[in-house]
Design an enzyme around this catalytic site. Sequence first.
Site, mmCIF file in Angstrom:
data_model
loop_
_atom_site.group_PDB
_atom_site.id
_atom_site.type_symbol
_atom_site.label_atom_id
_atom_site.label_comp_id
_atom_site.label_asym_id
_atom_site.label_seq_id
_atom_site.Cartn_x
_atom_site.Cartn_y
_atom_site.Cartn_z
ATOM 1 C CG HIS A 110 67.424 -21.174 19.407
ATOM 2 N ND1 HIS A 110 67.073 -22.346 18.785
ATOM 3 C CD2 HIS A 110 68.575 -21.440 20.079
ATOM 4 C CE1 HIS A 110 67.957 -23.283 19.088
ATOM 5 N NE2 HIS A 110 68.884 -22.764 19.863
ATOM 6 N NE ARG A 111 60.783 -16.090 18.438
ATOM 7 C CZ ARG A 111 60.231 -14.871 18.388
ATOM 8 N NH1 ARG A 111 59.215 -14.589 19.169
ATOM 9 N NH2 ARG A 111 60.687 -13.957 17.558
#
Lengths: 421, 231
Positions: A394-395
């Site tokens: 998700h980064r």
Amino acid sequence: MATEITMPKLSDTMTEGRLISWKKGVGEQVNRGDIIAEVETDKANMELEAFTSGVLLETRVTPGELVPVGTVIGIVGAAGEAVAAAPVAVVPEPAVTETAAAAETAPAPAPEEPPPVHLSVAGEEAVKASPAVRRLARELGIDLQTVQGTGPDGRVLQEDLERLGGAGVTVAEPAAQPAVAETAPVAGTEPAAPRTELHDALPLSRMRSAIAQNVSTSWRTTPHFSVTVEIVMDAAAEVVRELREGGTPVSYNDLIVKACAMALFRFPQLNNSFAGDGIRMNADVNIGVAVGLPEGLLIPVVRECQRLSLREIAAESRRLAERARTGSISQQEISGGTFTISNLGMYGVDEFASIILPPQAAILAVGAVADRPVVRDGSVVAAKTMRATLSADHRIVDGLYVAQFLGEVKRLLENPVLMLV
Amino acid sequence: MDVSNLGLIDFHAAYAIQERLVAQVASGEAPETLLLLEHPPVYTIGSGGSEANVLDPAISVVRTNRGGDVTWHGPGQLVGYPVIDLGRRGRDLHRYLRFLEELSIRVAGEFGVAARRVPGKTGIWTDRGKLASIGVGVRRWVAMHGFALNVAPDLEPFARINPCGMAGCPVTSLAREADAEPTVAEVAARVECLFPHLLNELLPCETETEGGRHVCCRLQVARGKAPLDVR
């Protein structure tokens, strides 16, 4: 008193090191300052100095072996001194010979193996010591909190460390022995001495150890999320059948690799890597294909997939899987992946989610192609479908991007002719 | 620190100079020194390297106390042996390797070549292969050996080994990657200029005092700048 030589931590990012060679033989005199061994991390070799004088009593690691930082690799002590039993640790192939006789005559109590010590920052701050002493303690694997400093205000001096020489002082508390008695019913009538079972922890194989390290890092540091799509595979099944009949052995997985390669070209963020304060752009699409083995897992990498035809992907993938199964695969063939596919379809799995292989951005977990009910023109009919779950970092990407990527993979697999042109 | 250009020098002769310097730097008798040189053709292998990576049995290989596997040195390749006291520069071997990579990347960049790191494969790379190799030996926290940057060497000798232990590892040079063909002397001049500054920027030298640490190097550039890509 015997002194343990441990694998030193030679970098903040060093977790394990390879013993290259012993510069002293067992039984040989060692003087403080002598080079006793050579170890390697990354592309740097370090000559290990002895911090105490004595005789090299035992070597526990053989040249070529890769062991975690903090592992006891050898023992220096007085000539003739008995050595504490080598414990079972995470070290592959622990030396367990010639230790049985030690117990009776051991003058020094045998502390349990100190686990590789990672100093807590808070604790470290509470102890007075110069940076040089702190570093020496770190290299020796000594917990400063356990050291009685002889300097002003209890300051720990280099001499204090040298006196301790790293032997046993790292044990903050006697390692709690897991209760093994329950599993070992005592048959004898006399109250037997407490049995110390050394078999309660099996040493990890090197492969298991590497996998353990990778997935732990990934699970701890990568914020995973997963998205699943169902893909109708009737047309893909047809293509696979026709190609096979035409003499080109192609599997569903080859089609999936090709579809991912094409989709990654359109959605390149999923082919990139998270690198601390930035995102590393990867020019090539190198797709790893997980191959399950009795002893673990290998992930050979099909390189530059963006340039390969379906046929070439199939051939390369087959060649690599074969090399993985026969154990002849090279380090190069299992490194450099930018995306990974794990397929458990052949084992009848419907769907699952995988753990991302750092520093990659995503991994696709593929289930079985099976006849399932789908709704077409208002009626329920049977179709061949397959569920694919993408775990993503998700980064690097958000849900929308992953949904679009999976939409593209689905479009390609449902219209496989797009992959043949 | 000193920089010394030794020109074309035999591997063993240069090794003897390095050994002497390591002892002198460790004892404080000599300043940290960067040796820049070229070797006559020679194959060398790190102490942990595998002879299996030498494909041609006719080749004789010098085993030496550095990390890494087999490689080739020869004319047209700039070799740098920094004898550096890592004991005063953070005692972090990986960080030192990343520094050598950063140096090579920046020097390549000055000749218009975009090189990069490949995680897990120490050295620097372009799309066409490995541009610089790195292998370090450390004794009493003083580093020796270093890097070898292919400026314009004959690349054929690499075909007879698995460079750095990687089968089929492609090798390239600045001459192949750049528009112009730089000379070893030109590249050495850039390294000489860049090295001390980058070293102090990325691995600042420190001394220990009762009060803590203070920076002792005159060439010190702002600390904390340009975080090193340490994996």
